[in-house]
Design a protein around this motif. Structure first.
Motif, short mmCIF file in Angstrom:
data_model
loop_
_atom_site.label_atom_id
_atom_site.label_comp_id
_atom_site.label_asym_id
_atom_site.label_seq_id
_atom_site.Cartn_x
_atom_site.Cartn_y
_atom_site.Cartn_z
N LEU A 42 0.83 -1.20 0.00
CA LEU A 42 0.00 0.00 0.00
C LEU A 42 0.87 1.25 0.00
O LEU A 42 0.54 2.26 -0.63
CB LEU A 42 -0.93 0.00 1.22
CG LEU A 42 -2.12 -0.96 1.15
CD1 LEU A 42 -2.88 -0.94 2.47
CD2 LEU A 42 -3.06 -0.59 0.01
N TYR A 43 1.99 1.20 0.71
CA TYR A 43 2.92 2.33 0.73
C TYR A 43 3.50 2.56 -0.67
O TYR A 43 3.62 3.70 -1.13
CB TYR A 43 4.03 2.06 1.73
CG TYR A 43 4.85 3.28 2.08
CD1 TYR A 43 4.43 4.16 3.08
CD2 TYR A 43 6.03 3.57 1.41
CE1 TYR A 43 5.17 5.29 3.40
CE2 TYR A 43 6.78 4.68 1.72
CZ TYR A 43 6.35 5.55 2.72
OH TYR A 43 7.09 6.67 3.02
N LEU A 56 -0.09 5.18 -0.34
CA LEU A 56 -0.77 5.45 0.94
C LEU A 56 0.25 5.92 1.97
O LEU A 56 1.34 5.37 2.09
CB LEU A 56 -1.48 4.19 1.44
CG LEU A 56 -2.45 4.42 2.61
CD1 LEU A 56 -3.67 5.23 2.14
CD2 LEU A 56 -2.89 3.09 3.21
N ARG A 57 -0.13 6.95 2.75
CA ARG A 57 0.76 7.51 3.76
C ARG A 57 0.01 7.71 5.08
O ARG A 57 -1.22 7.70 5.13
CB ARG A 57 1.33 8.86 3.30
CG ARG A 57 2.21 8.79 2.07
CD ARG A 57 3.52 8.06 2.36
NE ARG A 57 4.43 8.05 1.22
CZ ARG A 57 4.47 7.09 0.30
NH1 ARG A 57 3.63 6.07 0.37
NH2 ARG A 57 5.36 7.16 -0.70
N ASP A 110 -3.54 9.58 5.79
CA ASP A 110 -4.51 9.45 4.70
C ASP A 110 -5.75 8.70 5.18
O ASP A 110 -5.68 7.89 6.11
CB ASP A 110 -3.91 8.68 3.52
CG ASP A 110 -2.83 9.48 2.79
OD1 ASP A 110 -2.82 10.71 2.91
OD2 ASP A 110 -1.99 8.84 2.11
N PHE A 123 -8.39 5.87 4.47
CA PHE A 123 -8.41 4.61 3.71
C PHE A 123 -9.74 3.93 3.96
O PHE A 123 -10.08 3.58 5.10
CB PHE A 123 -7.26 3.73 4.19
CG PHE A 123 -7.17 2.38 3.53
CD1 PHE A 123 -6.53 2.23 2.31
CD2 PHE A 123 -7.71 1.25 4.14
CE1 PHE A 123 -6.42 0.98 1.71
CE2 PHE A 123 -7.61 0.00 3.55
CZ PHE A 123 -6.96 -0.13 2.33
N ALA A 172 -3.25 -0.80 6.53
CA ALA A 172 -3.43 0.66 6.53
C ALA A 172 -3.19 1.24 7.92
O ALA A 172 -2.59 2.31 8.07
CB ALA A 172 -4.82 1.00 6.03
N ALA A 205 -2.59 5.22 8.54
CA ALA A 205 -3.74 5.83 7.88
C ALA A 205 -4.98 5.74 8.79
O ALA A 205 -5.03 4.93 9.71
CB ALA A 205 -4.02 5.14 6.55
N LYS A 262 -8.92 9.08 0.59
CA LYS A 262 -7.89 9.11 -0.45
C LYS A 262 -7.80 7.78 -1.19
O LYS A 262 -7.60 7.73 -2.41
CB LYS A 262 -6.52 9.42 0.14
CG LYS A 262 -5.39 9.35 -0.89
CD LYS A 262 -4.03 9.60 -0.30
CE LYS A 262 -2.92 9.45 -1.34
NZ LYS A 262 -1.57 9.70 -0.79
N ALA A 263 -7.92 6.66 -0.46
CA ALA A 263 -7.74 5.33 -1.05
C ALA A 263 -8.92 4.44 -0.72
O ALA A 263 -9.41 4.43 0.41
CB ALA A 263 -6.45 4.68 -0.54
#
Length: 444
Positions: free
Chosen positions: A133-134, A138-139, A142, A144, A163, A168, A191-192
Motif C-alpha cells: 500500500l505504501y 498510501l501515507r 490518509d 483509507f 493501513a 492511515a 484518499k484510497a
C-alpha cells in the motif's frame, strides 16, 4: 522483512529489502529455505510424508534448484489433509494452541477450507500488505476506506491491518450500503479505496446514478483484488476514468497473503521475494520456463509458521520479469498480472469456484443424474463491465425428480458456495457424454 517496523525506510520505500540485488535476494532465499524446510519436515505431518516418499531430506538442500526434487502441492492435497486430520489438517506445522487466527476459503471446494495463522504470521502479513500500500502511495494520515467484505473473506482484515500499520485513518466500510460508501467518501475525504473490481465498478455506476462525480472526489487510489481486473487494460482504463484515480492490482490468495502488488508505476504485481520463493512452471511438463514465457505460478513460503506451503500450485498463469523497475525496486514483476488459469476455476464476485465443488453438490442431490455443465453467457455477466455475477448450471433430471428441482438445487448451491446459480433442468440423456476429460465449463 521486519514485522515490527512502523516507519518507512525512505520517502518511497517501506522496507530496504525492496532494493536488494538479485544476488542478495537469492542468497537470502536459500538460507531461509534451508531453515524453513527443516521446520516443515519436523512439524508438518503432510510434508514429513512427502519428503520421505520423495527420498528428500531438508538437510540436502544445497541450491534453490534442489527444491524441484519435491512434488508440487495442490488444492486437492490440502483438502485431503483436512479430511485426514480434521478440522485443521495435516499440512499445518503448529499446534492449534499456537495459532491466533483462522481464515476460510470462499467456495474453492464444497466445504470451506481453513488456514491457520500464528501471531507472527498476522504481523508479517500486515507488514507486507503495508509495504505494498505504501508503494502505491498510501501515507500516514490518509483516509483509507476498505470495501472488501469482512464476512469470511480474508482480504478485509488484511487491508485494515496494513493501513493501520502505515498510520492511515481506516474506515471499515465492507462491501455493503453503496450509497453510504459514496457519501462517506464525500464527507470524510477518502484518499484510497480497496475492494473487488466488480464492486468498484458497481460503486462508480451507483455514483453516476446519484449524480456524484467520483472523478472530482478526493480518491486518488483504487486498490483491487479478489478477482481479475486491474491488470486487464480495458477494465483498468474504464475504472480509472470513472474514479478519476489510479487503479492498482493487489494479488494474493487465502493460502498465501500477499503474493504481489502493483507499485505506483503500475507495471504489474511485484512479488514479495523475501516472503515466498517463486517458480514458473510449464503446466504439462512441470519444468521451469524462461522469464518472459507463460507458465503456472508455484510458490514456497520462506517463513510462514502455521500453514507453510512447499511448491504450492496456484493454477494461475503468469509471466515473470526479474528486471529491476525504474524506481529501483528489484523483486520480480508479474507482467500483466494473472493472465489466466491452468484449470477451469471461475471467479464470481470474488469467490473462487471450481467445477468439482459444483459436482460434489450436484451428484449428491436427489433427482439429478451425474451429468452437469456450467455455462458462461451474457445472462450471468454484468452488462456494463463484463464481470461474472453468477453461473448458469445445466443438469439432468431423473424420472422421480421433484417439479421444483431447479429452485431447490439453486438454493443449496447458493448456501454452500456463496454464488448465484441459474439452474436449467433438462431431460436425462440430454447433455453430452465423454469417455475422456469432460468439458464442464462452456462459453456461449
Amino acid at each position: 522483512m521486519n514485522a515490527q517496523m512502523t516507519r518507512p525506510h525512505s520517502e518511497d520505500v517501506w522496507d530496504p529489502v525492496e532494493l536488494w540485488s538479485r544476488e542478495r535476494i537469492e542468497e537470502f532465499q536459500l538460507a531461509a529455505l534451508k531453515k524453513q524446510l527443516a521446520r516443515v519436515e519436523e512439524r508438518s505431518a503432510y510434508y514429513k510424508q512427502v519428503f520421505r516418499e520423495a527420498g528428500f531430506a531438508a538437510a540436502e538442500l544445497m541450491s534453490l534448484e534442489d527444491l524441484r526434487r519435491l512434488p508440487v502441492t495442490r488444492k486437492a492435497d490440502y483438502v485431503a489433509g483436512l479430511q485426514a486430520d480434521p478440522p485443521f489438517g495435516t499440512l499445518r506445522a503448529v499446534g492449534v494452541d499456537e495459532a491466533v487466527r483462522v481464515h476460510f476459503s470462499s467456495g474453492t471446494t464444497g466445504r470451506p477450507s481453513p488456514v491457520l495463522w500464528t501471531k507472527r504470521d498476522v504481523e508479517r502479513w500486515a507488514d507486507l500488505y503495508a509495504r505494498y500500500l505504501y508503494a502505491q502511495g498510501l501515507r500516514a494520515g490518509d483516509v483509507f476506506q476498505c470495501m472488501f467484505n469482512y464476512s469470511w473473506f480474508v482480504g478485509g482484515l488484511g487491508a485494515t491491518l496494513a493501513a493501520q500499520h502505515i498510520g492511515a485513518l481506516v474506515i471499515p466500510g465492507g462491501s455493503v450500503d453503496t450509497k453510504r460508501q459514496i457519501e462517506t467518501i464525500q464527507e470524510y475525504g477518502t484518499k484510497a479505496v480497496i475492494g473487488t473490481p466488480s464492486f468498484m465498478a458497481h460503486v462508480a455506476e451507483a455514483a453516476e446514478e446519484m449524480d456524484v462525480d467520483l472523478a472530482a472526489s478526493t480518491v486518488k487510489m483504487v486498490c483491487v483484488g479478489g478477482e481479475p481486473g486491474a491488470s486487464i487494460p480495458g477494465t483498468r482504463e474504464r475504472l480509472e476514468r470513472m474514479w478519476g484515480a489510479k487503479m492498482f492490482d493487489c494479488y494474493g490468495a487465502l493460502e498465501c497473503q500477499p503474493i504481489g502488488w502493483d507499485s505506483v508505476l503500475q507495471l504489474g504485481p511485484q512479488i514479495a521475494e523475501d516472503f515466498i520463493y517463486v517458480e514458473i512452471l510449464d503446466p504439462d511438463t512441470l519444468e521451469p520456463v524462461e522469464d518472459g514465457q507463460r507458465g503456472v505460478l508455484v510458490l514456497t513460503h520462506l517463513d510462514k509458521e502455521a500453514c507453510p506451503l512447499v511448491r504450492w500450485w496456484t493454477g494461475d498463469v503468469v509471466v515473470r520479469d526479474r528486471t529491476p523497475t525504474p524506481d529501483g525496486r528489484t523483486h520480480a514483476t508479474l507482467k500483466g498480472g494473472v493472465l489466466g488459469r491452468a484449470d477451469d476455476m471461475l471467479i464470481v464476485r470474488g469467490v473462487n469456484l471450481f467445477p468439482t465443488a459444483v459436482e460434489d453438490i450436484v451428484r449428491a442431490f436427489p433427482g439429478t443424474t451425474n451429468e452437469y455443465v456450467l455455462v458462461i453467457d451474457d445472462s450471468v455477466k454484468d452488462p456494463k463491465n463484463g464481470f461474472l455475477t453468477g453461473v448458469k448450471l445445466r443438469v439432468e433430471r431423473t424420472d422421480d425428480a421433484p417439479a421444483d428441482l431447479g429452485e431447490k438445487l439453486a438454493s443449496r448451491l447458493r448456501e454452500r458456495l456463496q454464488v448465484r446459480f441459474i439452474v436449467e433442468v433438462l431431460p436425462a440423456g440430454t447433455l453430452p457424454r465423454t469417455v475422456h476429460k469432460a468439458k464442464r465449463v462452456v462459453m456461449e
